[in-house]
Design an enzyme around this catalytic site. Structure first.
Site, PDB file in Angstrom:
ATOM      1  N   ASN A  98       0.828  -1.212   0.000  1.00 27.89           N
ATOM      2  CA  ASN A  98       0.000   0.000   0.000  1.00 27.89           C
ATOM      3  C   ASN A  98       0.860   1.258   0.000  1.00 27.89           C
ATOM      4  O   ASN A  98       1.904   1.299   0.649  1.00 27.89           O
ATOM      5  CB  ASN A  98      -0.859   0.063   1.265  1.00 27.89           C
ATOM      6  CG  ASN A  98      -1.458  -1.274   1.613  1.00 27.89           C
ATOM      7  OD1 ASN A  98      -0.750  -2.226   1.881  1.00 27.89           O
ATOM      8  ND2 ASN A  98      -2.759  -1.324   1.609  1.00 27.89           N
TER       9      ASN A  98
ATOM     10  N   CYS B 173      -6.863   4.422  -7.172  1.00 31.52           N
ATOM     11  CA  CYS B 173      -5.680   5.103  -7.721  1.00 31.52           C
ATOM     12  C   CYS B 173      -5.867   6.555  -8.158  1.00 31.52           C
ATOM     13  O   CYS B 173      -5.010   7.388  -7.870  1.00 31.52           O
ATOM     14  CB  CYS B 173      -5.154   4.314  -8.905  1.00 31.52           C
ATOM     15  SG  CYS B 173      -4.570   2.690  -8.451  1.00 31.52           S
TER      16      CYS B 173
HETATM   17  P1  NAI Z   1      -3.835  -3.683  -1.708  1.00 35.83           P
HETATM   18  O1  NAI Z   1      -4.178  -2.936  -0.483  1.00 35.83           O
HETATM   19  O2  NAI Z   1      -4.877  -4.535  -2.360  1.00 35.83           O
HETATM   20  O3  NAI Z   1      -2.581  -4.646  -1.396  1.00 35.83           O
HETATM   21  C1  NAI Z   1      -1.437  -4.275  -0.720  1.00 35.83           C
HETATM   22  C2  NAI Z   1      -1.013  -5.445   0.156  1.00 35.83           C
HETATM   23  O4  NAI Z   1       0.272  -5.173   0.718  1.00 35.83           O
HETATM   24  C3  NAI Z   1      -1.945  -5.713   1.342  1.00 35.83           C
HETATM   25  O5  NAI Z   1      -2.455  -7.035   1.263  1.00 35.83           O
HETATM   26  C4  NAI Z   1      -1.050  -5.514   2.574  1.00 35.83           C
HETATM   27  O6  NAI Z   1      -1.376  -6.380   3.636  1.00 35.83           O
HETATM   28  C5  NAI Z   1       0.316  -5.771   2.007  1.00 35.83           C
HETATM   29  N1  NAI Z   1       1.420  -5.176   2.751  1.00 35.83           N
HETATM   30  C6  NAI Z   1       1.559  -3.907   3.198  1.00 35.83           C
HETATM   31  N2  NAI Z   1       2.733  -3.734   3.809  1.00 35.83           N
HETATM   32  C7  NAI Z   1       3.381  -4.930   3.744  1.00 35.83           C
HETATM   33  C8  NAI Z   1       4.649  -5.390   4.195  1.00 35.83           C
HETATM   34  N3  NAI Z   1       5.493  -4.558   4.803  1.00 35.83           N
HETATM   35  N4  NAI Z   1       4.975  -6.681   3.975  1.00 35.83           N
HETATM   36  C9  NAI Z   1       4.126  -7.516   3.349  1.00 35.83           C
HETATM   37  N5  NAI Z   1       2.903  -7.131   2.888  1.00 35.83           N
HETATM   38  C10 NAI Z   1       2.542  -5.859   3.080  1.00 35.83           C
HETATM   39  O7  NAI Z   1      -3.250  -2.629  -2.740  1.00 35.83           O
HETATM   40  P2  NAI Z   1      -3.187  -2.732  -4.345  1.00 35.83           P
HETATM   41  O8  NAI Z   1      -4.444  -2.251  -4.958  1.00 35.83           O
HETATM   42  O9  NAI Z   1      -2.665  -4.073  -4.729  1.00 35.83           O
HETATM   43  O10 NAI Z   1      -2.100  -1.617  -4.643  1.00 35.83           O
HETATM   44  C11 NAI Z   1      -0.730  -1.814  -4.355  1.00 35.83           C
HETATM   45  C12 NAI Z   1       0.041  -0.698  -5.031  1.00 35.83           C
HETATM   46  O11 NAI Z   1      -0.157  -0.754  -6.448  1.00 35.83           O
HETATM   47  C13 NAI Z   1      -0.391   0.703  -4.609  1.00 35.83           C
HETATM   48  O12 NAI Z   1       0.740   1.536  -4.636  1.00 35.83           O
HETATM   49  C14 NAI Z   1      -1.334   1.124  -5.709  1.00 35.83           C
HETATM   50  O13 NAI Z   1      -1.378   2.527  -5.833  1.00 35.83           O
HETATM   51  C15 NAI Z   1      -0.684   0.486  -6.926  1.00 35.83           C
HETATM   52  N6  NAI Z   1      -1.580   0.194  -8.040  1.00 35.83           N
HETATM   53  C16 NAI Z   1      -2.863  -0.275  -7.861  1.00 35.83           C
HETATM   54  C17 NAI Z   1      -3.657  -0.577  -8.954  1.00 35.83           C
HETATM   55  C18 NAI Z   1      -5.056  -1.108  -8.760  1.00 35.83           C
HETATM   56  O14 NAI Z   1      -5.779  -1.202  -9.756  1.00 35.83           O
HETATM   57  N7  NAI Z   1      -5.483  -1.465  -7.577  1.00 35.83           N
HETATM   58  C19 NAI Z   1      -3.185  -0.427 -10.332  1.00 35.83           C
HETATM   59  C20 NAI Z   1      -1.825   0.014 -10.407  1.00 35.83           C
HETATM   60  C21 NAI Z   1      -1.082   0.319  -9.300  1.00 35.83           C
END
Ligand code: NAI
EC number: 1.1.1.22
Length: 480
Positions: free
Chosen positions: A87, A272
């Site tokens: 995140n 996003c």
């Molecule tokens: P999400 O919230 O679904 O997943 C992030 C995961 O990272 C969570 O499951 C969390 O528990 C885990 N996490 C956090 N800190 C951690 C650590 N220190 N060690 C291990 N696991 C950890 O977020 P999402 O949607 O996958 O987004 C992730 C990134 O990608 C963000 O920066 C977002 O802006 C970017 N992004 C998202 C898109 C989307 O469509 N959702 C598209 C393109 C980029």
């Protein structure tokens, strides 16, 4: 065998790694996360996210070359390439609050990588991050390296939720940014080799680190800007009697503009767009560019205006009050084919209606009651933290109920708001809905999914974003 580890098993980490494993049987891919429940769900039959086609891909590789684990340190230490897809919420306090990206989770992931690594690593930024994050991460890693060498790459993800698997199978482009040194180029090539298993070479773009980081923010800002542009025109259409669908079609026929992403709606949502634009605004301000910052800030202001305008239309047309009235909400996810509700416009619309004391009955084919209650009780930006660290909703919002049936949700309602463009909403039996509603019966279509003329013939008073107004609505002032 190349070993890949991805930190963060979310909407990005899960699907992207599943597709890499599917397309590269010779590579072992392990997705790790601090959330025990999320990893358990990835290992079960009920995956933690809904995405068409994802189940099939996961089922074909899980246990062969795709694994989900909470044993973060072991898999990080064994990997050659580490993706970081954690995140990156908007800061809610301190310097840059309300705009800047909070890199707490990123930094803790980087420090953990430095702690456990015993062999050289390629560390790939998959999360969307501010420009120059790679440099900061590089500093954390090299200052704690104990002889291990790191190469940092930026490989932002452009998938769209709802079509993620399709987008990952056939990406418009894959972007890889790296250092322009021999070691940097070697690392870029190693990542290129992974994607080259299925992505044609001319679709793999390589740039320097900063261009790759900024391209992701710029791409989302451009996409959101298109939506705010057509939404701004939708307000003018309503005021003048023009039809936004006709205007958008005519505009989009120009090959320089193109037809996609020109649907007027109640506003954009998703995790996003808003976050990335706020981040861009902050970076512009920090670089002494207030005019550029204000330009992009306006994209968010128009989005907020559009959501307010919608709520005002609902309240104004129903005799200026919805107090005690049942309003059915069809669709809560931020768009169709996903269960994701992060920053969905439905949250602001429901809060607006609750502010006027409405009773809301919600139906969405993919969103649970628990999720809706959390969304309505949570403070702005709190959703973007790992699930177990989010503040729990203190009490349920009593005026909101949830059903798994559109007819049940609309029964006895005074008005219906369509807030997600689920295909099934086009096929509903609106005569049946009308017969079971209070009269006059209103439909407020925030996604332009229904045919207003057909519904008017049934007897509904219809509001469709950006379409010529029903005579009922013409003299109702709806702009705050
Ligand atoms: P999400 O919230 O679904 O997943 C992030 C995961 O990272 C969570 O499951 C969390 O528990 C885990 N996490 C956090 N800190 C951690 C650590 N220190 N060690 C291990 N696991 C950890 O977020 P999402 O949607 O996958 O987004 C992730 C990134 O990608 C963000 O920066 C977002 O802006 C970017 N992004 C998202 C898109 C989307 O469509 N959702 C598209 C393109 C980029």
């Amino acid at each position: 065998m190349v070993k890949i580890c991805c930190i963060g098993a979310g909407y990005v980490g899960g699907p992207t790694m599943a597709v890499i494993a599917f397309k590269c049987p010779s590579i072992e891919v392990v997705v790790v996360d601090i959330s025990v429940s999320r990893i358990a769900a990835w290992n079960s039959d009920q995956l933690p996210i809904y995405e068409p086609g994802l189940d099939d891909v996961v089922k074909q590789c899980r246990g062969k070359n795709l694994f989900f684990s909470t044993n973060i340190e072991q898999h990080v230490s064994e990997a050659d390439i580490i993706f970081v897809s954690v995140n990156t919420p908007t800061k809610t306090r301190g310097l840059g609050a309300g705009k800047a990206a909070d890199l707490t989770y990123w930094e803790s992931a980087a420090r953990m990588i430095a702690d456990v690594s015993k062999s050289d690593k390629i560390v790939v930024e998959k999360s969307t991050v501010p420009v120059k994050t790679a440099e900061a991460i590089e500093k954390i890693l090299t200052h704690n390296s104990r002889g291990v060498k790191y190469q940092i790459l930026s490989n932002p993800e452009f998938l769209a939720e709802g079509t993620a698997i399709q987008d990952l199978f056939k990406p418009d482009r894959v972007l890889i940014g790296g250092r322009e040194t021999p070691e940097g180029r070697k690392a870029v090539q190693a990542l290129k080799d992974v994607y080259a298993h299925w992505v044609p070479e001319d679709r793999i773009i390589t740039t320097n680190l900063w261009s790759a980081e900024l391209s992701k923010l710029a791409a989302n800002a451009f996409l959101a800007q298109r939506i705010s542009s057509v939404n701004a025109i939708s307000a003018l259409c309503e005021a003048t009697g023009a039809n936004v669908s006709e205007v958008a079609y005519a505009v989009g026929k120009d090959s320089r503009v193109g037809p996609r992403f020109l649907n007027a709606s109640v506003g954009f949502g998703g995790s996003c767009f808003q976050k990335d634009i706020l981040n861009l605004v902050y970076i512009c301000e920090c670089n002494g560019l207030p005019e550029v910052a204000n330009y992009w800030r306006q994209v968010i202001k128009i989005n907020d205006y559009q959501k307010n305008r919608f709520v005002n239309r609902v309240v104004a047309s129903m005799f200026n009050t919805v107090s005690g009235k049942k309003i059915a909400v069809l669709g809560f996810a931020f768009k169709k084919d996903t269960g994701d509700t992060r920053e969905t416009p439905a949250i602001d619309v429901c809060k607006g209606l609750l502010g006027d004391n409405a009773k809301i009955s919600i139906y969405d084919p993919q969103v649970t009651e628990e999720q809706i209650q959390r969304d309505l009780a949570m403070n702005k930006f709190d959703w973007d933290h790992p699930a177990h660290l989010q503040p729990m909703s203190p009490t349920a919002v009593k005026q909101v109920s949830m059903t798994w049936d559109a007819y049940e949700a609309t029964k006895g309602a005074h008005g219906v708001c369509i807030l997600t463009e689920w295909d099934e909403f086009k096929e509903l039996d609106y005569q049946r809905i009308y017969d079971n509603m209070q009269k006059p019966a209103f439909i407020f279509d925030g996604r332009n999914v229904v045919d207003p003329e057909k519904l008017r013939a049934i007897g509904f008073i219809v509001y469709s974003i950006g379409k010529p107004l029903d005579s009922w609505l013409k003299d109702m002032p709806a702009v705050a």
